[in-house]
Design an enzyme around this catalytic site. Structure first.
Site, PDB file in Angstrom:
ATOM      1  CE  LYS A 170      -4.699   1.568  -0.553  1.00 39.18           C
ATOM      2  NZ  LYS A 170      -4.083   0.427  -0.106  1.00 39.18           N
ATOM      3  CB  SER A 220      -4.390   1.743   3.823  1.00 40.16           C
ATOM      4  OG  SER A 220      -3.642   1.573   2.803  1.00 40.16           O
ATOM      5  CB  SER A 256      -0.878  -0.208   1.482  1.00 39.81           C
ATOM      6  OG  SER A 256      -1.968  -0.925   1.004  1.00 39.81           O
ATOM      7  CE  LYS A 262      -1.558   4.340   2.583  1.00 37.16           C
ATOM      8  NZ  LYS A 262      -1.250   2.932   3.255  1.00 37.16           N
TER       9      LYS A 262
END
Length: 504
Positions: free
Chosen positions: A63, A120, A60, A223
């Site tokens: 993202k 997320s 992720s 993140k």
């Protein structure tokens, strides 16, 4: 014959050994590779790296790029934060982590951004990609183009969320670069990553990085990521005083182990980074070979050029005539009232010119100026030389004749060309109009439908809705003339109304 029963403890030991050999050992052998990087965010200097250029599954962390393009699209006017996005069946079917969006549901673009950044959410990330490019595949291509423009040379994207897919790979170095651009290119949105929780339109969601944000002093993003193939990944940033550090980890074995390692790397960064460093922000991405806007460029200097003095001899008759004019001017000045600067006599002007040219002494000129009542003027040396070069030239005279002053022929200087701005369009100034619609929504829908139907020529074009008095124009912009003509021909073959739009 009496049969002995096996003790329960022996059965338990046997089962544990079997599980270890069948489950634990294979998982250990398949553990995701470890990679790390520590960077001084202010300068981009690498303070520590390990396997930083090994291509791995980013999970992720992907993202970050999805969100970067979302911020870019909002700032460029491709979409607004309040635009209602219709959720597709494909986006709604994405596996967790997800917001729980339903097929056909409409939700503001800002909530998709919040859900992707904080929760997320995979369904939100896919919906962002579809809203901007019409399909996940087209958006993934845009992600890869943007990555290359940012200097992420070993990154290829295949989707908007980061779930494991063949060819969807990045590196610790590239993701550190991504985090730095996220921080400095769109600082007005960066606060999203430090929120412990946020409202995402349909419900409140918690930050997947909340443990590190709470435990590490100065941490404010960025993140997390996890898949079985990737392990536990994290790009983190922390600020203390004048220092800001970015630490990236790929292949952590658990959330706790990953966060502990990231904290150690951040500590290392703060120890190694200088306490003071000049901020060197990264450059914004450059697309299609278009350079950044240029500063004003001058074809040549605007300063006057010094002209060489003439070596022609000065006629003695001119000197005598000038001295007579000076004497007359001084005599008249003692009787006449004080003159204003505008009343300077021609004789005084001639004397000043002669003094400047070196014909008469400077002190004589000073006396004349004092008699005229005009305060001395400070003149730049370049201006003096310009004045000398324009003094009258002498015409040859016959014996006994008075010298005649002739106006010097002034050669007209070529006009200095000034370039105020260099073109940054790279020829991509054309567009395609696919109709005028009664509402903004119908125009945006037409753009998405057309982009899906004609991806060969319109992929990468800027979609823009322009409000007119009689409706909303649906335009594709940022094309060359050739690509705009080709797109129109192909659309016309599909019975789609189309016309090219030239540079305004």
């Amino acid at each position: 014959m009496k049969v002995r029963r096996a003790l329960p403890a022996r059965y338990g030991l046997f089962v544990f050994a079997a599980l270890w050999m069948i489950v634990i050992l294979p998982l250990t052998a398949m553990a995701a590779p470890y990679a790390a990087m520590v960077m001084d965010a202010r300068t981009g200097e690498v303070l520590h790296s390990r396997n930083a250029d090994t291509r791995l599954h980013p999970a992720s962390l992907t993202k970050m790029m999805t969100l970067y393009i979302a911020f870019e699209a909002v700032e460029r006017g491709e979409i607004s934060l309040d635009t209602k996005v219709k959720i597709s069946r494909f986006a709604a079917s994405e596996p967790p982590s997800k917001l729980g969006l339903k097929s056909g549901q409409r939700i503001a673009f800002r909530y998709l951004i919040r859900a992707a950044a904080v929760k997320s959410a995979n369904d939100a990330a896919t919906a962002i990609g579809e809203a901007l490019e019409g399909s996940e595949a087209a958006f993934a291509r845009r992600m890869t183009r943007t990555a290359k423009a940012l200097g992420m040379t070993r990154t290829t994207f295949k989707n908007a969320h980061g779930l494991t897919e063949s060819g969807h790979l990045s590196t610790a170095r590239d993701m550190s670069i991504m985090g730095r651009h996220m921080l400095y290119d769109y600082p007005e949105y960066y606060n999203l990553f430090s929120r412990q929780s946020t409202h995402a339109g349909v419900r409140n969601v918690s930050n997947t990085n909340r443990r590190l944000l709470s435990a590490y002093r100065g941490a404010d993003g960025i993140k997390t990521g996890y898949t079985r193939a990737a392990g536990f990944n994290l790009v983190a940033s922390a600020e203390r005083g004048n220092e800001r550090i970015i630490a990236t980890v790929f292949g952590g074995t658990s959330t706790t182990a990953r966060n502990k390692r990231v904290a150690e790397l951040l500590d290392m960064g703060f120890k190694r980074a200088p306490s003071r460093a000049r901020l060197q922000k990264p450059h914004m991405p450059v697309y299609n070979g278009q350079p950044a806007p240029a500063e004003t460029v001058l074809a040549s200097s605007l300063r006057p050029r010094v002209r060489p003095l003439t070596d022609a001899p000065v006629d003695p008759l001119l000197i005598a005539k000038t001295n007579e004019a000076i004497t007359a001017a001084l005599a008249g000045a003692s009787e006449a009232p004080e003159a204003t600067p505008a009343a300077v006599t021609p004789a005084a002007q001639a004397a000043a010119a002669a003094s400047t040219a070196g014909i008469i002494p400077a002190d004589t000129t000073a006396a004349l100026v004092a008699a005229q009542g005009t305060p001395p003027v400070q003149v730049d040396e370049v201006e003096i030389e310009e004045f000398i070069s324009l003094r009258p030239a002498l015409r040859p005279t016959e014996a006994g004749a008075e010298p005649v002053l002739q106006e010097a022929a002034v050669t007209e200087e070529p006009e200095i060309e000034i370039v105020t701005r260099l073109s940054t369009s790279g020829g991509h100034q054309w567009g395609v109009n696919v109709g005028r619609y009664p509402s903004r929504y119908s125009a945006e829908r037409a753009l998405v439908t057309t982009a899906l139907a004609e991806m060969a020529t319109l992929d990468g074009a800027l979609r823009k809705v322009v409000k007119r008095p009689t409706g909303f124009d649906a335009n594709f912009l940022g094309l060359t003339r050739e690509s705009a003509d080709l797109a129109c021909r192909r659309l016309s073959a599909r019975n789609v109304s189309c016309q090219t739009v030239g540079p305004s």
